[in-house]
Design a protein around this motif. Sequence first.
Motif, mmCIF file in Angstrom:
data_model
loop_
_atom_site.group_PDB
_atom_site.id
_atom_site.type_symbol
_atom_site.label_atom_id
_atom_site.label_comp_id
_atom_site.label_asym_id
_atom_site.label_seq_id
_atom_site.Cartn_x
_atom_site.Cartn_y
_atom_site.Cartn_z
ATOM 1 N N GLN A 208 0.793 -1.186 0.087
ATOM 2 C CA GLN A 208 -0.089 0.181 -0.112
ATOM 3 C C GLN A 208 0.814 1.254 0.180
ATOM 4 O O GLN A 208 0.258 2.309 -0.333
ATOM 5 C CB GLN A 208 -1.027 -0.051 1.288
ATOM 6 C CG GLN A 208 -1.801 -1.040 1.117
ATOM 7 C CD GLN A 208 -2.885 -0.947 2.177
ATOM 8 O OE1 GLN A 208 -2.991 -0.069 2.794
ATOM 9 N NE2 GLN A 208 -3.518 -2.272 2.641
ATOM 10 N N THR A 209 1.961 1.114 0.511
ATOM 11 C CA THR A 209 2.978 2.301 0.609
ATOM 12 C C THR A 209 3.991 2.626 -0.565
ATOM 13 O O THR A 209 4.356 3.863 -0.807
ATOM 14 C CB THR A 209 3.496 2.610 1.739
ATOM 15 O OG1 THR A 209 4.412 1.216 2.145
ATOM 16 C CG2 THR A 209 2.409 2.521 3.138
ATOM 17 N N GLN A 363 -2.437 17.216 -1.927
ATOM 18 C CA GLN A 363 -3.068 15.889 -1.744
ATOM 19 C C GLN A 363 -1.924 14.649 -1.438
ATOM 20 O O GLN A 363 -2.151 13.827 -0.503
ATOM 21 C CB GLN A 363 -3.744 15.448 -2.934
ATOM 22 C CG GLN A 363 -4.342 14.054 -3.012
ATOM 23 C CD GLN A 363 -5.133 14.048 -4.104
ATOM 24 O OE1 GLN A 363 -5.074 14.645 -5.169
ATOM 25 N NE2 GLN A 363 -5.919 12.807 -4.249
ATOM 26 N N PRO A 364 -0.728 14.726 -2.186
ATOM 27 C CA PRO A 364 0.482 13.869 -1.862
ATOM 28 C C PRO A 364 0.799 14.032 -0.327
ATOM 29 O O PRO A 364 0.967 12.920 0.423
ATOM 30 C CB PRO A 364 1.541 14.118 -2.713
ATOM 31 C CG PRO A 364 1.153 15.342 -3.081
ATOM 32 C CD PRO A 364 -0.287 15.535 -3.371
ATOM 33 N N LEU A 365 0.849 15.238 0.164
ATOM 34 C CA LEU A 365 1.218 15.464 1.657
ATOM 35 C C LEU A 365 0.488 14.604 2.528
ATOM 36 O O LEU A 365 0.594 14.048 3.504
ATOM 37 C CB LEU A 365 1.395 16.893 2.022
ATOM 38 C CG LEU A 365 2.463 17.614 1.377
ATOM 39 C CD1 LEU A 365 2.586 19.042 1.664
ATOM 40 C CD2 LEU A 365 3.906 17.085 1.554
ATOM 41 N N ALA A 370 -1.271 9.943 5.759
ATOM 42 C CA ALA A 370 -2.385 8.696 5.838
ATOM 43 C C ALA A 370 -1.464 7.539 5.895
ATOM 44 O O ALA A 370 -1.877 6.681 6.442
ATOM 45 C CB ALA A 370 -3.365 8.908 4.797
ATOM 46 N N MET A 371 -0.445 7.576 5.256
ATOM 47 C CA MET A 371 0.309 6.163 5.207
ATOM 48 C C MET A 371 1.252 6.088 6.384
ATOM 49 O O MET A 371 1.889 5.025 6.793
ATOM 50 C CB MET A 371 1.043 6.108 3.846
ATOM 51 C CG MET A 371 0.365 5.858 2.604
ATOM 52 S SD MET A 371 1.351 5.803 1.150
ATOM 53 C CE MET A 371 1.999 7.459 0.968
ATOM 54 N N GLN A 376 4.887 3.114 9.801
ATOM 55 C CA GLN A 376 5.184 2.455 11.099
ATOM 56 C C GLN A 376 5.061 1.290 11.532
ATOM 57 O O GLN A 376 5.716 0.494 11.993
ATOM 58 C CB GLN A 376 4.772 3.870 12.334
ATOM 59 C CG GLN A 376 5.283 5.224 11.891
ATOM 60 C CD GLN A 376 4.672 6.017 13.115
ATOM 61 O OE1 GLN A 376 5.530 6.201 14.022
ATOM 62 N NE2 GLN A 376 3.758 6.584 12.823
ATOM 63 N N SER A 377 3.710 0.818 11.368
ATOM 64 C CA SER A 377 3.529 -0.366 11.562
ATOM 65 C C SER A 377 4.304 -1.502 10.931
ATOM 66 O O SER A 377 4.504 -2.562 11.224
ATOM 67 C CB SER A 377 1.781 -0.723 11.228
ATOM 68 O OG SER A 377 1.476 -2.022 11.881
ATOM 69 N N GLY A 378 4.473 -1.332 9.651
ATOM 70 C CA GLY A 378 5.261 -2.043 8.729
ATOM 71 C C GLY A 378 6.539 -2.073 9.195
ATOM 72 O O GLY A 378 7.284 -3.326 9.264
#
Length: 656
Positions: A208-209, A363-365, A370-371, A376-378
Motif C-alpha cells: 500500500q505504501t 494531496q500527496p502530503l 495517511a500512510m 510505522q506499523s510495517g
Amino acid sequence: MSAQTTSRPAPAAGPGGAAMARMFGGPPTNRPTDFRGSARRLLGLLAPHRLALLGILAVGVVSIGLMVVGPMILGRATDLIFSGVISKQYPEGMDKAQVLAKLRAEGQDTLADTFSTLDLRPGLGIDFAAVGQVLLLAMGLFVLSSLFALVQGRLTARVVQHTVFDLRERVEAKFARLPLRYFDKQPRGEVLSRVTNDIDNLAQSMQQTLAQMMTSLLTIVGVLVMMLVISPLLALVALVTVPLSVLVATKVGKRAQPQFVKQWATTGKLNGHIEEMFTGHALVKVFGRREQAERTFQEHNQDLYDAGYRSQFISGMIQPAIMFLSNVSYVLVAVVGALRVSSGAISLGDVQAFIQYSRQFGQPLTQIAAMANLLQSGVVSAERVFELLDAEEQSEEPAEPVRQPSVRGQVEFHNVSFRYEEDKPLIENLSLSVRPGRTVAIVGPTGAGKTTLVNLLMRFYELDGGKITLDGVDIAEMTREDVRAKTGMVLQDAWLFGGTIADNIAYGSPGATREQIVAAAEATHVDRLVRTLPDGYDTVVDEEGGNVSAGEKQLITVARAFLAEPAILILDEATSSVDTRTEVLIQRAMNALREGRTSFVIAHRLSTIRDADLILVMESGSIVEQGTHDSLLAANGPYSRLYAAQFANPLTGAEA
C-alpha cells in the motif's frame, strides 16, 4: 565400560523453565524500535529488484508527468472560454488594443489589466472547436496517465510479493539454522506471530505504501515545477505551510511509534496464549481453568485494543492536521491569485491551473500522512522479523566434515560439560564408553539430565567442554545431518504430521514401499490397530494426531523408527503412553530392533529396562551409579531405592 564424573554436581536446569516463564509471564522485553535502521534494512530487501524498481520509477515519472500537465491545458480551455465571452461583448472590427484603450479611457484600469492577458477577438465569441481540441488533449493525457499508473501498480505488486516470498524463504531457512536454545526461550505463539502476522502486515504495508509513496513524491516534484513555471510568487505562498506539515507529521509520528511497538508485541503475546490454550484445551477443562484462561485472554485482548487504539488514533491525527494546513494554503493561493489576475500579472486560466496544482500539492502530503501509520506499523513488524533473522545461530558445520558411510555404534563421552544457563552447571566432566550393539538404560529423577545426555549425542545442543565420539570420530567434525541420519529417536511426546498413517510411518524413510511400511507396522504391532481404522494405512491424521489415541500415536512413532533402521537408537520413555499388554508387545519388537544396534533407553518405568546391558543412574547431571539390573539391586544404592519406590509398596503406585 566405564563412567565417571568429577567436580561439583549442580542442580538440574532444563530448557523448559525459561520457556514456561515466558509463556505465562509475557513475551520477551521489547526494546525501542530503531525506525531508521529498520527502514533502511527493509529497503535493502528490495535491492535484488533494482531493475523492476527503476521500471516502476520510470513508469511513475511518465504517469505523473502526463497528469501534472493536464491542469495547465485545462487552464488554456478556461482562457479560451473567458476570452470568447468577453470578445462577444465588443463589436467586430475592433482589436485587443482598442478594447483595452477604451476601458482605460472609461477609467476601468483594473478591468483592462485583467483583460490584457486574454486573446481577445471582438465579435467572434467562444471558439468551441479550439476548446474541444484542448479538452480532448487533456482527456488523452489523463487516460495515458491512468494506463501507466496501472502498469506501475502491477509492477509494484510483483516486486512486493517477490520480496515477501524471499523473506519467508529466509525465515524458513533461518529456522533450520536456529539451535534448540532459541525455541526453548521463545513461546511458540510469539514465534508464529512473527512468521505469519508480522510478515503479512509487512507485505500489506509495502503493497500500500511503496507505489503510493513513490507516486506522491513524484507528484510533489512535478507539481512544484509547474507551480514555479506559472508563478514563483504563488508557489512561495503555497509552500508557506509545508514546514508546518512536516513538523506536525514528525512530532505526531514519534508519539505513535512506541504504540505500534506495543501493538505488535501484544499481538505476539495474545497469539502465544491462544496457541497454548488451544493445544492444552482438554487440560484446561480437566482442571477447571477455563474462567482463568478467559480472564487472561481478556486482559491480553484489552491490552491489544488499547495499544491498537492509541497507535491508530495518534497516527490518524496527522492526516486531518495536514488537511487543515493544506486548506489554509489553498485560501492564501486563491486570495493572492485573484489579486494577481486583477493586476494582469497572470491569466484567469493560470490561476485556475495553479489552484488545481495547489490541491494536487497538498494531496500527496495528506496521502503520505495517511500512510504514516502503515509505514510505522510495517517497520515495527519488519524489525520483529529482523530480530528473528538476527538470532544467534547454531555453530557452523566443519569446512571438511568427516564422512562415515557406516558405523558400528561405539559411543564415547570424554569429559563432557554442558549447561543451559551460564551460571547453572548441569553436566560437568562426564565420561562414558558404550560398546557397539549394547543397550544402555538411563534412569533417575526428573531433571537429572537424562534427556539432555541424548540431546547432546544428537547435537541438538553444543557442548561447553569435552567431546563425544562415534566410532572414534568427534561428532563435532561430522555434519549434524550425518549424525542424525545414523540415529533413530522415539520421544515421550509422540508427534504426528498432517497426512496419512503410511506417510507418518515412512517419514524417516521417504523411499519406503508400502510393503516395507506394512512390515514395520507388523513388527511393532501397529498393523492390527491400523486395520481397525476405516481407511487403514490411508487414514488421515491431523497435525497433532487428534483423531488417534496417545498410545496409537506412540506406536506409529515406534514403527517410524523401526523402518528407518538406524545404527544408534534412542528411546525416550517410548512406551509411557501404552497399556501394559501393548508395552510387552513393543518390548519384544524393541528387542528385535535393538539387535546389533547401540541403544540408549531413558525410562522411569524400571520394568522396561531389566534386560539392559548397562544401567546408568543420574542425579543432578552426574552418573552416580552404573551396572546391570541385578548388580545395582544388590548394591542397595540409588537404583535400589528407585526400584523399591516403584515395586515394593502397591499403595505407592507399584507395577506388578
